[in-house]
Write an enzyme that holds these catalytic residues in place. Structure first.
Site, PDB file in Angstrom:
ATOM      1  N   LYS A  59      -1.040  -9.340   3.079  1.00 57.85           N
ATOM      2  CA  LYS A  59      -0.304  -8.859   4.258  1.00 57.85           C
ATOM      3  C   LYS A  59      -1.208  -7.915   5.031  1.00 57.85           C
ATOM      4  CE  LYS A  59       3.240  -5.755   3.990  1.00 57.85           C
ATOM      5  NZ  LYS A  59       2.633  -4.611   4.696  1.00 57.85           N
ATOM      6  N   ASP A  77       0.847  -1.205   0.000  1.00 57.45           N
ATOM      7  CA  ASP A  77       0.000   0.000   0.000  1.00 57.45           C
ATOM      8  C   ASP A  77       0.880   1.251   0.000  1.00 57.45           C
ATOM      9  OD1 ASP A  77       0.885  -0.101   2.605  1.00 57.45           O
ATOM     10  OD2 ASP A  77      -1.080   0.245   3.516  1.00 57.45           O
ATOM     11  N   SER A  78       2.210   1.057   0.038  1.00 60.62           N
ATOM     12  CA  SER A  78       3.139   2.173  -0.173  1.00 60.62           C
ATOM     13  C   SER A  78       2.873   2.810  -1.529  1.00 60.62           C
ATOM     14  CB  SER A  78       4.591   1.685  -0.094  1.00 60.62           C
ATOM     15  OG  SER A  78       4.789   0.540  -0.899  1.00 60.62           O
ATOM     16  N   ASP A 116      -0.948  -6.225  -0.233  1.00 56.15           N
ATOM     17  CA  ASP A 116      -1.258  -5.545   1.028  1.00 56.15           C
ATOM     18  C   ASP A 116      -2.752  -5.315   1.150  1.00 56.15           C
ATOM     19  OD1 ASP A 116       0.385  -4.787   3.099  1.00 56.15           O
ATOM     20  OD2 ASP A 116       1.282  -3.116   1.994  1.00 56.15           O
ATOM     21  N   GLU A 136       9.178  -3.874  10.627  1.00 53.58           N
ATOM     22  CA  GLU A 136       9.594  -2.590  10.034  1.00 53.58           C
ATOM     23  C   GLU A 136      10.153  -1.635  11.082  1.00 53.58           C
ATOM     24  OE1 GLU A 136       6.759  -0.817   7.338  1.00 53.58           O
ATOM     25  OE2 GLU A 136       7.929   1.035   7.170  1.00 53.58           O
TER      26      GLU A 136
HETATM   27  O1  KIV Z   1       3.537  -1.135   1.668  1.00 57.63           O
HETATM   28  C1  KIV Z   1       4.736  -1.445   1.741  1.00 57.63           C
HETATM   29  O2  KIV Z   1       5.544  -1.159   0.845  1.00 57.63           O
HETATM   30  C2  KIV Z   1       5.177  -2.183   2.918  1.00 57.63           C
HETATM   31  C3  KIV Z   1       6.650  -2.423   3.074  1.00 57.63           C
HETATM   32  C4  KIV Z   1       7.306  -1.205   3.551  1.00 57.63           C
HETATM   33  C5  KIV Z   1       6.924  -3.589   3.928  1.00 57.63           C
HETATM   34  O3  KIV Z   1       4.384  -2.543   3.722  1.00 57.63           O
END
Ligand code: KIV
Length: 280
Positions: free
Chosen positions: A114, A46-47, A85, A183
């Protein structure tokens, strides 16, 4: 695909002591290139809210936005495990909603989902795994909880926080999580968790004594100008991209692009006919 990596392969890699390499991926080419070099796992993180959409945090990300990028990554048909995510508020409201939302990502081709959180998401992890959905946990700094945490702060700085994280990791494992992202956490805590759980720990800003590492692809490629402090830049693509774009601008302005090998002609005969028709 016979050599496809599945969640249980992550656990096997931990047992055999092989380090697991993950990177985020948001597009068909991200996924194709990462797969070409043997990356074990791709996270459609979700980044993407921050590095693709330009949001100030990951909180506005929707399930539809995740699905859009997941579709692109899945189209690359990678050997690498694809983890999607679950964005903010797609798994917190109820277990039923969590299963339905996670199920949509799995039906689209994700190999696992995740979710962020410690003890507070253990029951959800249990419900998802019971429904046949592999889950990767995510503890330490949880960006979806930055408002509650008072910002993007290092976790595990004191013994109490460390003990809470160790308990959370154990409970997530018991609930069925097949691996756990840690993290931005003091390395000693990540190392301790890595020893105490039998599922692999995948770290980002949590030291080297983990079973694997993950980075956001735009950070490691040097596209994001302001990456978090734990990022190592393996390239400086922002400068290279800006340089290429400015040469393109120059060439167009000066009439140097396209060149003779970059456009095509009709035959002299047809061109003559055309001119006759236009003037006639
Ligand atoms: O969304 C993401 O990129 C993440 C990573 C930083 C683990 O959760």
């Amino acid at each position: 695909m016979s050599n496809k990596i599945y969640p249980h392969d992550f656990v096997k890699k931990k047992r055999s002591g092989e380090k697991i390499v993950m990177v985020t991926a948001y597009s068909y080419y991200d996924a194709t290139l990462a797969d070409r070099v043997g990356i074990d796992g791709l996270l459609v993180g979700d980044s993407l809210g921050m590095v693709i959409m330009g949001y100030a945090s990951t909180l506005p990300v929707t399930l539809d936005e995740m699905k859009h990028h997941l579709r692109a990554v899945v189209n690359a048909k990678t050997k690498a495990l694809v983890v999607a995510d679950m964005p903010f508020l797609t798994y917190e409201v109820s277990k039923t909603e969590a299963i339905r939302n996670a199920g949509e990502l799995i039906k689209m081709g994700a190999d696992a989902v995740k979710i962020e959180g410690g003890l507070e998401v253990v029951e959800t992890v249990e419900a998802l795994t019971k429904a046949g959905i592999p889950v990767m946990g995510h503890i330490g700094l949880n960006p979806q909880r930055y408002l509650m945490l008072g910002g993007y702060k290092l976790r595990g700085k004191n013994a109490e926080d460390a003990l809470n994280m160790i308990e959370a990791a154990r409970s997530l494992q018991e609930a069925g999580a097949f691996s756990i992202v840690i993290e931005f956490t003091a390395w000693q805590v990540a190392a301790e968790i890595t020893k105490k759980v039998s599922v692999p720990t995948i770290c980002i800003g949590a030291g080297v004594q983990c079973d694997g590492q993950i980075l956001v692809i735009y950070d490691l490629l040097g596209i994001n100008p302001t990456p978090p402090p734990f990022v190592r830049r393996y390239a400086n693509l922002s400068d290279q991209i800006a340089e290429a774009l400015s040469r393109y601008v120059d060439d167009v302005k000066k009439g140097l692009f396209p060149g003779p090998s970059e456009y095509w002609s009709m035959s002299e005969e047809e061109f003559r006919k055309l001119k006759e028709r236009i003037s006639g």
